[in-house]
Design a protein around this motif. Structure first.
Motif, PDB file in Angstrom:
ATOM      1  N   ALA A 124      -8.972  -7.152  -6.620  1.00  0.00           N
ATOM      2  CA  ALA A 124      -8.495  -6.641  -7.644  1.00  0.00           C
ATOM      3  C   ALA A 124      -7.236  -7.409  -8.443  1.00  0.00           C
ATOM      4  N   GLU A 125      -7.368  -7.454  -9.930  1.00  0.00           N
ATOM      5  CA  GLU A 125      -6.799  -8.508 -10.412  1.00  0.00           C
ATOM      6  C   GLU A 125      -5.409  -7.914  -9.748  1.00  0.00           C
ATOM      7  N   ASP A 126      -5.035  -6.429 -10.276  1.00  0.00           N
ATOM      8  CA  ASP A 126      -3.526  -6.233 -10.150  1.00  0.00           C
ATOM      9  C   ASP A 126      -3.513  -5.274  -9.720  1.00  0.00           C
ATOM     10  N   SER A 127      -4.210  -5.778  -8.371  1.00  0.00           N
ATOM     11  CA  SER A 127      -3.409  -4.006  -6.769  1.00  0.00           C
ATOM     12  C   SER A 127      -2.444  -5.023  -6.446  1.00  0.00           C
ATOM     13  N   VAL A 128      -1.689  -3.830  -5.766  1.00  0.00           N
ATOM     14  CA  VAL A 128      -0.321  -4.062  -5.424  1.00  0.00           C
ATOM     15  C   VAL A 128       0.003  -3.638  -4.677  1.00  0.00           C
ATOM     16  N   VAL A 129       0.982  -4.251  -3.576  1.00  0.00           N
ATOM     17  CA  VAL A 129       1.713  -2.780  -2.897  1.00  0.00           C
ATOM     18  C   VAL A 129       3.145  -2.413  -2.828  1.00  0.00           C
ATOM     19  N   GLN A 130       3.348  -1.451  -2.557  1.00  0.00           N
ATOM     20  CA  GLN A 130       5.004  -0.712  -3.118  1.00  0.00           C
ATOM     21  C   GLN A 130       5.879  -0.534  -1.538  1.00  0.00           C
ATOM     22  N   LEU A 131       6.593  -1.861  -1.744  1.00  0.00           N
ATOM     23  CA  LEU A 131       7.377  -1.368  -0.517  1.00  0.00           C
ATOM     24  C   LEU A 131       9.300  -1.318  -0.964  1.00  0.00           C
ATOM     25  N   GLY A 132       9.291  -0.346  -0.354  1.00  0.00           N
ATOM     26  CA  GLY A 132      10.147   0.533  -1.349  1.00  0.00           C
ATOM     27  C   GLY A 132      10.451   0.060  -2.516  1.00  0.00           C
ATOM     28  N   PRO A 133      11.752  -0.005  -2.961  1.00  0.00           N
ATOM     29  CA  PRO A 133      11.995  -0.061  -5.077  1.00  0.00           C
ATOM     30  C   PRO A 133      11.486  -1.499  -5.119  1.00  0.00           C
ATOM     31  N   VAL A 134      10.659  -2.009  -4.239  1.00  0.00           N
ATOM     32  CA  VAL A 134       9.599  -3.976  -4.777  1.00  0.00           C
ATOM     33  C   VAL A 134       8.519  -3.486  -4.393  1.00  0.00           C
ATOM     34  N   VAL A 135       7.578  -3.933  -6.152  1.00  0.00           N
ATOM     35  CA  VAL A 135       5.948  -3.976  -5.653  1.00  0.00           C
ATOM     36  C   VAL A 135       5.887  -5.396  -5.747  1.00  0.00           C
ATOM     37  N   ILE A 136       4.619  -5.503  -5.073  1.00  0.00           N
ATOM     38  CA  ILE A 136       3.946  -6.776  -4.825  1.00  0.00           C
ATOM     39  C   ILE A 136       2.777  -7.272  -4.793  1.00  0.00           C
ATOM     40  N   GLY A 137       2.482  -7.822  -5.357  1.00  0.00           N
ATOM     41  CA  GLY A 137       0.668  -8.156  -6.381  1.00  0.00           C
ATOM     42  C   GLY A 137      -0.073  -8.139  -5.395  1.00  0.00           C
ATOM     43  N   TRP A 138      -0.848  -8.464  -4.936  1.00  0.00           N
ATOM     44  CA  TRP A 138      -2.054  -9.062  -3.347  1.00  0.00           C
ATOM     45  C   TRP A 138      -1.642 -10.690  -3.912  1.00  0.00           C
ATOM     46  N   LEU A 139      -1.805 -10.995  -4.936  1.00  0.00           N
ATOM     47  CA  LEU A 139      -2.130 -11.746  -5.131  1.00  0.00           C
ATOM     48  C   LEU A 139      -0.816 -12.892  -4.505  1.00  0.00           C
ATOM     49  N   ASN A 140       0.975 -12.631  -4.856  1.00  0.00           N
ATOM     50  CA  ASN A 140       1.987 -12.751  -4.076  1.00  0.00           C
ATOM     51  C   ASN A 140       0.960 -13.457  -3.145  1.00  0.00           C
ATOM     52  N   ILE A 141       1.457 -11.444  -2.378  1.00  0.00           N
ATOM     53  CA  ILE A 141       1.261 -11.907  -1.007  1.00  0.00           C
ATOM     54  C   ILE A 141      -0.030 -12.967  -0.042  1.00  0.00           C
ATOM     55  N   ILE A 142      -1.095 -13.133  -0.884  1.00  0.00           N
ATOM     56  CA  ILE A 142      -2.168 -13.666  -0.240  1.00  0.00           C
ATOM     57  C   ILE A 142      -1.019 -15.094  -0.281  1.00  0.00           C
ATOM     58  N   THR A 143      -0.666 -15.324  -2.266  1.00  0.00           N
ATOM     59  CA  THR A 143      -0.161 -16.727  -1.841  1.00  0.00           C
ATOM     60  C   THR A 143       0.896 -17.293  -0.930  1.00  0.00           C
ATOM     61  N   ILE A 144       2.025 -15.839  -0.885  1.00  0.00           N
ATOM     62  CA  ILE A 144       2.693 -16.318   0.506  1.00  0.00           C
ATOM     63  C   ILE A 144       2.563 -16.878   1.946  1.00  0.00           C
ATOM     64  N   ALA A 145       1.642 -16.218   1.648  1.00  0.00           N
ATOM     65  CA  ALA A 145       0.791 -15.441   3.390  1.00  0.00           C
ATOM     66  C   ALA A 145       0.744 -17.494   3.588  1.00  0.00           C
TER      67      ALA A 145
END
Ligand SMILES: Nc1ncnc2c1ncn2[C@@H]1O[C@H](COP(=O)(O)OP(=O)(O)O)[C@@H](O)[C@H]1O
Ligand SMILES: [Mg+2]
Lengths: 290, 257
Positions: A124-145
């Motif tokens: 999903a385009e704008d699915s995100v994960v909330q880590l405390g105050p930080v919001v990380i998009g799934w795309l970013n997570i996938i890219t970094i991982a």
């Protein structure tokens, strides 16, 4: 805000790291930056797009097919063009990679046209994960991982396998490698193939945030090149760190100083590095004693 | 006759320069065969032809009954011929251990996954790696390189780098070992040790040695046969005594000191 910027920086840095890694692997083996690297990756992303778009293959199989395709392109270029040249000079090598760049650019335009397409990951385009105050998009997570995984796999490959060790040996001293019985030509082909695969992984991760057109990899390639120079061009470790550092600095600069000049940061860094530490920030040097 | 190692009518030119000129010689298995001659005589070019770095213009090189001239260096290595270089060819950023392990490349069977042993300690790959390490440790002991073991070769003094290169060549377990000026640049103590090690390599490991060397003392003491060349041509070949008695050799080596 700040940690958000860092995360975004690491995410774009992940791409730069992969591009730089692909470039450094070739540079060490052939002593030439592969100017066709961006187009090789773009072509492979188009191949993946084509398979998905024609409903020929589901997403992940299409990506796997594109990676295989990239590998074949890299091997084929080394085998059919580079190897034929008898002791090419650096300039001749550069011209050959520039020739390949224009050739592939032409093929992409001819086959798929210049109009922009989209190639996104099946999330999903704008699915995100909330880590405390930080919001990380799934795309970013996938890219970094993905980038971290690539770096880890490559590290194990280069240090713990016979083939990877032989590649490093060829990069360091091809005469010594030869005399040890290493088939240098074969290793060179495989190195070009490996580099093309890494470049394509970067391309597939970059495509979702950019229109898919023949210029897809121009910006990341220049940034990856900057990251490579930052890391000394001969150190894979330095290239990866250079990528992350460039991504972070670029994002902070864009947010706090000037968004317009954000993409100039890479070049400012290159100039600074070349002024103050031309061997790169992370290169170790053992002078050869003769 | 002798079919261990023979060179017949070997010629190699560079532009107008004839570096090797119809050279013939034969080496017996298990012997130390030395090549002497002034700088520019073509000694290194001969080694480059034998080890496949240069292609000869004409002539034959036969090793253990097979033609090997014109083969690529990696194929020559797999035939069991190892060499060292006058100007060291090593992996200077790698440690002594890593350099020697690379010398074992042709003996490594488990291909891609060799060394990925952190996951399964009893795998074939792990056992094979242990086997290679043992062989390499043996060479390190033989050449007294323990203190250099985990040091990047680029950080070692020149004399030790030369020994690492000798060790790397030995790691290939060659039948024929080519040494290009092994004692050049060594201190006289180092040279003394080298002298004994070369003898050990011949006698204990049974390796045949073809050696280019300028130190006449060493050549006379350890060689079974000596070949003197000049301008790429054979001047004289024979036992060390015969060669030392040759007028040209006396003029070139013994007269000038
Ligand atoms: N790659 C080369 N290109 C041109 N000339 C060469 C090359 N290698 C050797 N030569 C020439 O061949 C001759 C023999 O050189 P070399 O084999 O290095 O002598 P040596 O090892 O006996 O001192 C010299 O005249 C040298 O200049
Ligand atoms: Mg020489």
């Amino acid at each position: 805000m700040f940690s958000q910027l860092i995360i975004n920086g690491i995410s774009s840095g992940s791409l730069y790291a992969l591009v730089a890694l692909a470039m450094v692997i070739i540079y060490k083996a052939s002593e030439v930056p592969n100017f066709a690297q961006g187009e090789m990756a773009t072509l492979s992303v188009f191949v993946a797009w084509h398979f998905v778009n024609a409903q020929f293959l589901p997403f992940y199989q299409a990506v796997a097919a594109a990676l295989l395709f990239a590998f074949a392109v890299g091997v084929l270029f080394e085998f059919t063009v580079l190897r034929r040249a008898e002791k090419p000079s650096i300039l001749e090598l550069i011209v050959m990679t520039l020739g390949l760049q224009m050739f592939i650019y032409g093929i992409i335009g001819w086959k798929w046209g210049a109009e922009q397409k989209t190639f996104s990951l099946p999330i999903a385009e704008d699915s995100v994960v909330q880590l405390g105050p930080v919001v990380i998009g799934w795309l970013n997570i996938i890219t970094i991982a993905t980038s971290l995984l690539c770096v880890l796999v490559l590290y194990l490959f280069f240090t713990r396998t016979k083939l990877g060790t032989a590649m490093r040996a060829v990069q360091m001293n091809s005469t010594a490698a030869r005399i040890n019985g290493i088939r240098v030509h074969r290793i060179m082909s495989l190195t070009w193939g490996l580099s093309a695969v890494i470049g394509t992984i970067a391309g597939i991760l970059f495509a979702p945030v950019s229109p898919l057109d023949p210029q897809l990899m121009w910006d990341p390639l220049l940034k990856g090149f900057a990251a490579g120079v930052l890391g000394g061009m001969t150190s894979p470790f330095g290239a990866v760190l250079g990528g992350y550092i460039l991504g972070i600095i670029e994002n902070l600069f864009g947010a706090y100083i000037s968004l317009e000049f954000k993409s100039v940061v890479a070049f400012a860094l290159i100039v600074l590095v070349l002024w103050f530490k031309p061997s790169g920030l992370f290169s170790r040097h053992y002078e050869r004693k003769v | 006759m002798n079919d261990f190692f023979t060179v017949t009518g070997l010629t190699r030119t560079f532009g107008g320069v004839v570096a090797i000129d119809a050279l013939d010689f034969a080496q017996k298995k298990g012997s130390i065969f030395s090549i002497i001659g002034p700088n520019g005589a073509g000694k290194t070019t001969l080694f480059n032809c034998i080890s496949g770095i240069y292609r000869p213009d004409s002539g034959e090189i036969c090793f253990q009954g097979r033609r090997i001239d014109g083969l690529k260096p990696d194929a020559i290595a797999r035939h069991g011929i190892a060499r060292t270089f006058q100007n060291l060819e090593l992996f200077f950023r790698m440690t002594t251990m890593e350099n020697l392990m690379l010398g074992r490349h042709i003996h490594m069977r488990t291909n891609i996954w060799h060394g990925l042993t952190m996951f399964h300690k009893n795998s074939t790959a792990a056992r094979e790696e242990a086997e290679h390490r043992e062989k390499v440790e043996h060479i390190i002991d033989l050449l007294d390189l323990q203190s250099a073991r985990d040091v990047p070769v680029g950080a070692l003094p020149y004399g030790r780098q030369k020994l690492v290169e000798l060790g790397r060549a030995l790691a290939l377990e060659p039948s024929l070992l080519l040494l290009d000026e092994p004692s050049a640049g060594m201190t006289s103590d180092e040279r003394q040790d080298l002298f004994f090690w070369i003898k050990d390599i011949q006698q204990e490991l049974g390796v045949s040695i073809l050696m280019i060397e300028h130190n006449m003392q060493m050549v006379m003491d350890i060689s079974d046969r000596v070949l003197a060349i000049d301008f790429g041509k054979k001047l004289v070949e024979g036992t060390p005594e015969e060669v030392a008695a040759h007028p040209e050799v006396i003029k070139a080596y013994l007269g000038e000191d």
